[in-house]
Every structure is written in structure tokens, then in C-alpha cells.
Design an enzyme around this catalytic site. Sequence first.
Site, short mmCIF file in Angstrom:
data_model
loop_
_atom_site.label_atom_id
_atom_site.label_comp_id
_atom_site.label_asym_id
_atom_site.label_seq_id
_atom_site.Cartn_x
_atom_site.Cartn_y
_atom_site.Cartn_z
N ARG A 1 4.42 26.64 -26.67
CA ARG A 1 4.10 25.21 -26.58
C ARG A 1 3.01 24.93 -25.54
NH1 ARG A 1 8.16 21.47 -27.90
NH2 ARG A 1 9.63 23.13 -27.38
N ARG A 58 10.20 17.48 -35.97
CA ARG A 58 10.74 17.39 -34.60
C ARG A 58 11.46 16.07 -34.31
NH1 ARG A 58 8.49 17.76 -30.29
NH2 ARG A 58 9.90 19.25 -29.33
N TYR A 68 15.26 16.88 -33.45
CA TYR A 68 15.59 16.85 -32.02
C TYR A 68 15.51 15.46 -31.42
CZ TYR A 68 13.74 21.64 -32.72
OH TYR A 68 13.43 22.88 -33.19
N CYS A 71 13.02 10.62 -48.97
CA CYS A 71 14.26 9.86 -49.18
C CYS A 71 15.38 10.30 -48.25
CB CYS A 71 14.68 9.98 -50.63
SG CYS A 71 13.38 9.43 -51.73
N1 LLP Z 1 9.94 33.56 -26.41
C1 LLP Z 1 11.07 33.46 -27.13
C2 LLP Z 1 11.97 34.61 -27.20
C3 LLP Z 1 11.36 32.27 -27.80
O1 LLP Z 1 12.50 32.16 -28.49
C4 LLP Z 1 10.46 31.17 -27.72
C5 LLP Z 1 10.75 29.91 -28.41
C6 LLP Z 1 9.29 31.34 -26.98
C7 LLP Z 1 9.06 32.54 -26.33
C8 LLP Z 1 8.26 30.25 -26.85
O2 LLP Z 1 8.77 29.13 -26.22
P1 LLP Z 1 7.79 27.94 -25.76
O3 LLP Z 1 6.87 28.49 -24.70
O4 LLP Z 1 7.02 27.50 -26.96
O5 LLP Z 1 8.69 26.89 -25.26
N2 LLP Z 1 11.18 24.23 -32.43
C9 LLP Z 1 11.47 23.81 -31.08
C10 LLP Z 1 11.18 24.90 -30.09
C11 LLP Z 1 11.90 26.19 -30.40
C12 LLP Z 1 11.56 27.30 -29.45
C13 LLP Z 1 12.11 28.57 -29.93
N3 LLP Z 1 11.80 29.70 -29.10
C14 LLP Z 1 10.72 22.54 -30.79
O6 LLP Z 1 10.04 22.03 -31.67
O7 LLP Z 1 10.81 21.98 -29.69
#
Ligand code: LLP
Length: 416
Positions: A277, A313, A317, A343
Site C-alpha cells: 500500500r 474496499r 472493510y 444489486c
Molecule cells: N506481506 C504480507 C505477508 C502480506 O500479507 C501483505 C498484505 C503485505 C506484505 C503488504 O501489506 P501492505 O504494505 O500493503 O499493507 N485488501 C486489504 C489489505 C490486505 C493486505 C494483505 N496482506 C485492504 O484493501 O486494505
Amino acid sequence: MSAFALKGGVLHAEDVALPALAEEFGTPCYVYSRAAITAAYSAFERAFAPRPHLICYAVKANSNLAVLNVLARLGAGFDIVSGGELLRVLAAGGDPGRTIFSGVGKTAAEIRLALGHGIKCFNVESGAELDRIDRIAGELGKRAAISFRVNPDVDAKTHRYISTGLKENKFGVAYAEAIPLYRRAAALPNIKVTGIDFHLGSKMMDPAPAVEAAGKIFALLEALATEGIALSHFDVGGGLGVPYEPGEGEADLAGYARGLLQLLEGRSETLVFEPGRYLVGNAGLLLTRVEYLKPGAVKNFAVVDAAMNDLIRPALYEAYHDMLPVTPRDGAPSTWQIVGPVCESADFLGHDRALTLAEGDLLAVMSAGAYGFVMSSNYNTRGRACEVMIDGARAHLIRERESTPLLFCHESILPR
Ligand code: LLP
């Protein structure tokens, strides 16, 4: 300065006016800024410049080949969670030797594929997975580099769906089991123990929990060293957030760096990161058009052409995404529910937004660069949106809009 800003009363992505994009590519359309990705990556790079480190971009956040390629050109490694993501990294010119493989459920075929391409490391999440990797590596006559993902049991203080570092989560091996597992791994013939990792959760603005978890996991690394199990890298996962709401401050990258650099002072292990992110979240928006205005007795609905299948999202969430009019109008705002055509009552992009709207207006759903397109679906037989990357004054179509026949081309009807 943000890559998305008003110029002459019209919202731009870098030097391109968004109405021109809507005209050329249609809506809904994901728009990414190369400059914004580069700026976020460079900020992260700079923060950890004082010590050996490797940024392995978490491909799941946005896996478009052009996004991966921009990051590969910047020197990034990659964090993958499937064989499919590995093939994407390769197709985008990424280096498998700088790629780590995370996830609780790696299949035998995926392990074979990853070993065949010589990835940097498997982030192993269970004893059973360790045995499987050892067996397959033996069959292939290779030694697999591994790290254990250890569950630090620290609360990331984020949404419960994206919190991963607590005992009750499915991720990682238990803290108390880590050292016995390392001893076992070190004795296996086809395994090379190279690192240790954790991932606490996502969308963290305050780095304190991540730094605390790093301290707990680093203590294991030191304990292992005293037993002669020397690790060459220390992987602190991803999770640093980006602001979503107007006025919300940036995540504390400097504090994160301070905490980790202090912890590792005088140590030579490579510090590995898995940010998703942070690198792409605010480098993208979802451009959508108002189809209908439906004022009501209790609520006013603005029906736009993007829906929960495009950006899930908010529905999943209750995530907040800021909503900017592309060509702001004068006049008193009303309060709108921004909803899509799907829908489901969960099909909303934003609640109670004060906007001055007219039918046909364009809206930019902000902070949609991470976990946007990648989580989209074809629900309601809607083709997925196109994706465009802006580079200065140029707009590149990096994924075509899905055409309807494509959506059912893998299906068939029964014979007579
Ligand atoms: N490493 C691992 C092992 C992970 O499971 C994840 C994210 C990351 C790195 C990267 O995380 P970040 O830096 O992006 O926070 N769909 C959700 C977020 C799910 C994250 C899953 N794992 C959302 O839209 O907020």
C-alpha cells in the site's frame, strides 16, 4: 506535491486532465501516476539508505505489469503469494533472485515453479510446508532458501480483517515454536536457512507496533546465532499505511526508520521489506461518471458507473475513500450516497458526501492504487475497468477494459 491536483479548475493526473482520459478510455477507469509510485519508492529507499536493505514490493497490492515494471526499473524486489504472481513478476522484467514467496498455502506446483526460477526465499508458515519444500527441492536436486514467518503476537491496531500478527490469526508459526522449527530446518538436507520474517498487519499509520514486533522477532535471530544458526536477512513485512481521509497525516516513515535502524545498529543482516500500500496506495484513483441523481425523502443517491465489483474496499472493510469532483461546480453542496449499479445494498463507494453534483459529472475516487483493481470482479457480468498509467503528459493504456464476450468465453452449455 500530490500527483493529482486541480489545475485551472480541473483535476489532473500529473499533466493530464482527467476529462480527457474519460473521453479517450471511458469510465470507470483506474488512473495511476508513475511519478507518485517513484516518489513513494524513493522516500522508502532514502529512509533506509544507511544500511543494507531490499524492498520487496507486495505484488498483491497492484499487480498490473506496468506497475511491476516501473518498480523493477527502480530496483525493487518482489513479495509474491502465488505462482501467478511469480509469472507476472517475470513477465514484467522483475528479478526472481530478488523475489520472496509468502502465504500459508503454497501448492506443490507453485513450490516447483518458484524453485525452478531460483527465487530468493520461501517465507514458510508451518512445519508441514517446510517438509513439503524440502521434499520437492530434493526431487529437483536443489536447496531451497527459507525464512520462517513468525507470529509476533503484537496487535497492529488496525481493521480486524487486515490484522495478521496476533495468535488467533492463521498466519505464521507460533513464537514459542520458532526456535525448534529452525533447529529442524537446519538439519534438513535440501533446506538452507537464510532469514526470519513477520508481517503484522496493513494500513498502520503509527509504526510503534511494527517496531515492537521487530524487537521480539530480532531477539529470536540473536538467539539462533548463539546456536550457530546464522541468518543473513531480517524481513519486517509490509503494512505502513497511507492517508485516505482529507486532513489525515502521512504514516510516520521517519519514525519507522528510526526504530528499525536503531534496532539493527551495528548488524550486517539485510533488512527486507514487503510494502504494498505504501508504494502504490495514493498513486492511483478510480475515475467514474455520475449516471443518475436520485434525490429521496431520506437520502440522496448519486448512482455512478463504478461499483463494488470495481472497488470492494468500502463494502468489505467500510473503508473510506475520498471523492473529488473532477470539475468542481459552484453552488451549495447536498449530502450524497455514492452508489454503483450492482444489486446489493453493500454496493456503495461513499456515504454522506457533501458534493455539488450534476448528472454526467466525473468523480475521482481517491487512494485507489492499492487493493483496488486487483480485488475487482465480474459480479453482475460487469467487465473490469481499464487501467491507465500517466507519465508526465502521456497516458498509457496498461490494461484494456474487459469486453462482455470475454467474460463468458470460458463457459459452455450442455450438449443436447
Ligand atoms: N506481506 C504480507 C505477508 C502480506 O500479507 C501483505 C498484505 C503485505 C506484505 C503488504 O501489506 P501492505 O504494505 O500493503 O499493507 N485488501 C486489504 C489489505 C490486505 C493486505 C494483505 N496482506 C485492504 O484493501 O486494505
